[in-house]
Design an enzyme around this catalytic site. Sequence first.
Site, PDB file in Angstrom:
ATOM      1  N   GLU A 154       2.046  -0.712  10.749  1.00  0.00           N
ATOM      2  CA  GLU A 154       3.225   0.012  11.260  1.00  0.00           C
ATOM      3  C   GLU A 154       4.224   0.051  10.119  1.00  0.00           C
ATOM      4  O   GLU A 154       4.814  -0.986   9.770  1.00  0.00           O
ATOM      5  CB  GLU A 154       3.796  -0.698  12.486  1.00  0.00           C
ATOM      6  CG  GLU A 154       2.755  -0.765  13.595  1.00  0.00           C
ATOM      7  CD  GLU A 154       3.347  -0.910  14.988  1.00  0.00           C
ATOM      8  OE1 GLU A 154       4.495  -1.356  15.104  1.00  0.00           O
ATOM      9  OE2 GLU A 154       2.633  -0.573  15.951  1.00  0.00           O
ATOM     10  N   CYS A 197      13.030   1.260  11.597  1.00  0.00           N
ATOM     11  CA  CYS A 197      11.920   2.100  11.126  1.00  0.00           C
ATOM     12  C   CYS A 197      12.071   3.502  11.680  1.00  0.00           C
ATOM     13  O   CYS A 197      11.702   4.474  11.033  1.00  0.00           O
ATOM     14  CB  CYS A 197      10.587   1.497  11.542  1.00  0.00           C
ATOM     15  SG  CYS A 197      10.478   1.185  13.299  1.00  0.00           S
TER      16      CYS A 197
HETATM   17  P1  NAD Z   1       7.964  -5.552   3.384  1.00  0.00           P
HETATM   18  O1  NAD Z   1       6.775  -4.674   3.210  1.00  0.00           O
HETATM   19  O2  NAD Z   1       8.775  -5.897   2.186  1.00  0.00           O
HETATM   20  O3  NAD Z   1       7.539  -6.948   4.042  1.00  0.00           O
HETATM   21  C1  NAD Z   1       6.860  -7.024   5.274  1.00  0.00           C
HETATM   22  C2  NAD Z   1       6.098  -8.322   5.357  1.00  0.00           C
HETATM   23  O4  NAD Z   1       5.040  -8.320   4.403  1.00  0.00           O
HETATM   24  C3  NAD Z   1       6.936  -9.567   5.062  1.00  0.00           C
HETATM   25  O5  NAD Z   1       6.596 -10.572   5.995  1.00  0.00           O
HETATM   26  C4  NAD Z   1       6.507  -9.940   3.645  1.00  0.00           C
HETATM   27  O6  NAD Z   1       6.652 -11.308   3.352  1.00  0.00           O
HETATM   28  C5  NAD Z   1       5.049  -9.548   3.683  1.00  0.00           C
HETATM   29  N1  NAD Z   1       4.418  -9.287   2.375  1.00  0.00           N
HETATM   30  C6  NAD Z   1       5.010  -8.838   1.237  1.00  0.00           C
HETATM   31  N2  NAD Z   1       4.068  -8.690   0.265  1.00  0.00           N
HETATM   32  C7  NAD Z   1       2.882  -9.066   0.795  1.00  0.00           C
HETATM   33  C8  NAD Z   1       1.542  -9.123   0.302  1.00  0.00           C
HETATM   34  N3  NAD Z   1       1.242  -8.772  -0.959  1.00  0.00           N
HETATM   35  N4  NAD Z   1       0.560  -9.525   1.131  1.00  0.00           N
HETATM   36  C9  NAD Z   1       0.830  -9.867   2.408  1.00  0.00           C
HETATM   37  N5  NAD Z   1       2.080  -9.849   2.935  1.00  0.00           N
HETATM   38  C10 NAD Z   1       3.095  -9.440   2.134  1.00  0.00           C
HETATM   39  O7  NAD Z   1       8.869  -4.846   4.498  1.00  0.00           O
HETATM   40  P2  NAD Z   1      10.258  -5.338   5.108  1.00  0.00           P
HETATM   41  O8  NAD Z   1      11.337  -5.143   4.101  1.00  0.00           O
HETATM   42  O9  NAD Z   1      10.100  -6.664   5.732  1.00  0.00           O
HETATM   43  O10 NAD Z   1      10.446  -4.292   6.303  1.00  0.00           O
HETATM   44  C11 NAD Z   1      11.031  -3.035   6.148  1.00  0.00           C
HETATM   45  C12 NAD Z   1       9.976  -1.957   6.303  1.00  0.00           C
HETATM   46  O11 NAD Z   1       9.280  -2.124   7.536  1.00  0.00           O
HETATM   47  C13 NAD Z   1      10.591  -0.571   6.369  1.00  0.00           C
HETATM   48  O12 NAD Z   1       9.806   0.307   5.603  1.00  0.00           O
HETATM   49  C14 NAD Z   1      10.492  -0.223   7.851  1.00  0.00           C
HETATM   50  O13 NAD Z   1      10.476   1.162   8.118  1.00  0.00           O
HETATM   51  C15 NAD Z   1       9.219  -0.886   8.230  1.00  0.00           C
HETATM   52  N6  NAD Z   1       9.137  -1.111   9.668  1.00  0.00           N
HETATM   53  C16 NAD Z   1       8.260  -0.379  10.396  1.00  0.00           C
HETATM   54  C17 NAD Z   1       8.195  -0.544  11.773  1.00  0.00           C
HETATM   55  C18 NAD Z   1       7.254   0.267  12.626  1.00  0.00           C
HETATM   56  O14 NAD Z   1       7.104  -0.058  13.795  1.00  0.00           O
HETATM   57  N7  NAD Z   1       6.620   1.305  12.101  1.00  0.00           N
HETATM   58  C19 NAD Z   1       9.027  -1.479  12.395  1.00  0.00           C
HETATM   59  C20 NAD Z   1       9.906  -2.224  11.618  1.00  0.00           C
HETATM   60  C21 NAD Z   1       9.951  -2.038  10.249  1.00  0.00           C
END
Ligand code: NAD
Length: 457
Positions: free
Chosen positions: A229, A263
Amino acid sequence: MPTLVIFNPATGAPVAERLADSAATVAEKAATARAAQPAWAATPLAQRLAAIRAFRAALVAEADTLAATLTSEVGKPIAQARNELNGLLSRIDFFLAQTEATIADEPVFDDGGMRERIEHRPLGVVGNISAWNYPYFVGCNVIVPALLTGNAVLYKPSEFATLTGLHITRLLHAAGVPSNVLQCLVGGGDVGAALVAQRLDGLFFTGSHATGVRIAQAVAPQLAKLQLELGGKDPVYVRPDADPMAAAESLADGAMYNTGQSCCAVERIYVHEVLHDAFVEHFLATVKGFKVGDPTDPATYIGAITRAPQLAVLEAQVADAVAKGAKLLTGGQRLPGPGNWFAPTVLTQVNHTMELMREESFGPIIGIQSVRSDGEAVALMNDTRYGLTAGVYSKDEAKARELLARVNAGSVYWNCCDRVSPRLPWSGCGDSGVGLTLSTHGIQTFTRPRAWHLRQA
Ligand code: NAD
């Protein structure tokens, strides 16, 4: 053991320190979850439902503390932290009401000699790597139905919402979920990567497109079920027959609620030229009425930017847009610290050469573009790699539905925006992701259907 320091984004001050996981502890937790899962799957559904019911009661009982913690680590205005907790209750109610019927065995054929049935079995051990912006929603959209359907869950909350992740885990354990069946992994991307390296039966991720792609590549050799997502660049079109005042108020909220860090925040607005000026005037007045500041103040509407690096992204989008001819009507720059602050920002005279109209902003900033026709609006709405949500404001339902049918998005809205319902599937097209949560489909997604062929001897 490594330590994770948690900072308050509104003040820059440290809030807490927690021991973080390492590759070794992640592997240990994965092994104990694997060992614990069969007994949990064999636990009567009534007992699993009772645990989730007790979790719901604890969320209500501890709402003040939970909301305050969320605000302290994410910078979310306290009123919106409470809204998130309240919204979670209705999601839990949906799962409590629907799980039994959704995963019941389905007899699909019986000719007297041969019978066929579908059984919904748990996937097994699933990983949940999640974002910080709505940590109760994105965490529990996975954790609650995954547990109800008999899975063990390895939950890696965002490093920017760790305390909330630990609260969710603590409350679920106290409610009766065995500690090995749900385990919290504390840390950043390295801990997420260590989780992806474990043998998993499903991986459910909420976060950015860039991380989602990295995770998809890492998990590919396992052939585990993968759901992503991801972000969006969600467009809305205001037709000439819409009420410009009502649309402006609704869309200002859709763009700026949660400080624009949703999001499904409204990220692009197209307004028919006949309404443009009236719409912009009212939109601007609405945004200027938003109270910006201390997230612990119940009157605050715009809080802190959770992640400091996002400030530079917002600044760059404004600079790029202005350099290419956009008109900055308000905001456009950081606000004085300490902490991470960005002024609510509105730009007009924008177009698709600008980053502002192409890349996720994830902040309190919006571009409003004038269009001449429905056709031009639909073409612009579809001019994106993303496809999370899209909306049309119009008095004419038939016309709005006709236009929305031509837009590539997982959720479409008529005269509303930035809305999620537990009864409807939550999914994205294109770069907004694969798979879904919520709705009865978002319960079944944590199960693997088994085909039973039964012949009477
Ligand atoms: P992010 O991608 O920076 O981090 C998300 C998660 O991934 C965190 O827990 C982080 O620690 C982990 N992560 C980072 N690198 C990783 C790796 N190499 N391997 C495994 N895990 C890793 O995103 P964020 O800043 O936490 O969230 C914001 C983003 O999320 C925005 O783009 C937003 O639109 C999206 N979002 C989408 C939805 C949806 O339902 N579509 C809902 C909420 C947020």
